[in-house]
Design a protein around this motif. Sequence first.
Motif, mmCIF file in Angstrom:
data_model
loop_
_atom_site.group_PDB
_atom_site.id
_atom_site.type_symbol
_atom_site.label_atom_id
_atom_site.label_comp_id
_atom_site.label_asym_id
_atom_site.label_seq_id
_atom_site.Cartn_x
_atom_site.Cartn_y
_atom_site.Cartn_z
ATOM 1 N N GLY A 7 0.813 -1.214 0.000
ATOM 2 C CA GLY A 7 0.000 0.000 0.000
ATOM 3 C C GLY A 7 0.843 1.258 0.000
ATOM 4 N N ARG A 8 1.894 1.258 0.794
ATOM 5 C CA ARG A 8 2.770 2.439 0.861
ATOM 6 C C ARG A 8 3.442 2.701 -0.487
ATOM 7 N NH1 ARG A 8 3.650 3.774 6.263
ATOM 8 N NH2 ARG A 8 3.025 2.128 7.700
ATOM 9 N N TYR A 9 3.967 1.651 -1.097
ATOM 10 C CA TYR A 9 4.644 1.807 -2.382
ATOM 11 C C TYR A 9 3.671 2.226 -3.472
ATOM 12 C CZ TYR A 9 9.038 -0.258 -0.689
ATOM 13 O OH TYR A 9 10.209 -0.516 -0.030
ATOM 14 N N ALA A 10 2.459 1.710 -3.444
ATOM 15 C CA ALA A 10 1.468 2.084 -4.454
ATOM 16 C C ALA A 10 1.160 3.576 -4.357
ATOM 17 C CB ALA A 10 0.196 1.259 -4.298
ATOM 18 N N VAL A 11 0.974 4.071 -3.154
ATOM 19 C CA VAL A 11 0.696 5.497 -2.963
ATOM 20 C C VAL A 11 1.902 6.327 -3.398
ATOM 21 C CG1 VAL A 11 0.236 7.305 -1.249
ATOM 22 C CG2 VAL A 11 -1.027 5.137 -1.148
ATOM 23 N N THR A 12 3.092 5.902 -3.019
ATOM 24 C CA THR A 12 4.306 6.625 -3.386
ATOM 25 C C THR A 12 4.469 6.691 -4.902
ATOM 26 O OG1 THR A 12 5.392 5.986 -1.326
ATOM 27 C CG2 THR A 12 6.827 6.648 -3.145
ATOM 28 N N ALA A 13 4.269 5.562 -5.571
ATOM 29 C CA ALA A 13 4.428 5.514 -7.026
ATOM 30 C C ALA A 13 3.366 6.370 -7.722
ATOM 31 C CB ALA A 13 4.355 4.070 -7.513
#
Length: 162
Positions: A7-13
């Motif tokens: 979830g964190r990486y998806a938001v960051t990307a």
Amino acid sequence: MRLTTKGRYAVTAMLDLAFHFGEGPITLADIAQRQDISLSYLEQLFSRLRKRELVSSVRGPGGGYVLGRSADNIFIAEVISAVDEKVDTTRCGGDSNCQKNERCLTHDLWHDLSDRIYDYLSDISLHDLMARRGVQKVAQRQDNQHQMLATQQSSVNPGPGA
């Protein structure tokens, strides 16, 4: 709270993609480099984001990804949900089997907290995050580092005919 790197990486990307909106399609390799996220991991995430129409892919030379709609119309909760992530603070994953297969004493408290977190994330768009001064500073720093690295690589490996 069970918000994993997915979830964190998806938001960051997605935020990285939003910052580069208008520059044409952005490659996952560029996002991976700027955000220090594995390219293969990003490919998995973007497959899910594309299915939810949060991003669109552009094939061919100069291809990459663009936002599926405007940054002010993409909310953080839907990005997290798109990659099969839950915002859940209960110990039981919301199944009400927290204590010896029964509901625990504080289940409702943690369930209500999960709902509030989800509601909070549902009210924040990518555009809202982009407007934050601290986020803008980080994005600028990452772009500067990315450009420096690209310049260094091109001077070390000049193209054909150099």
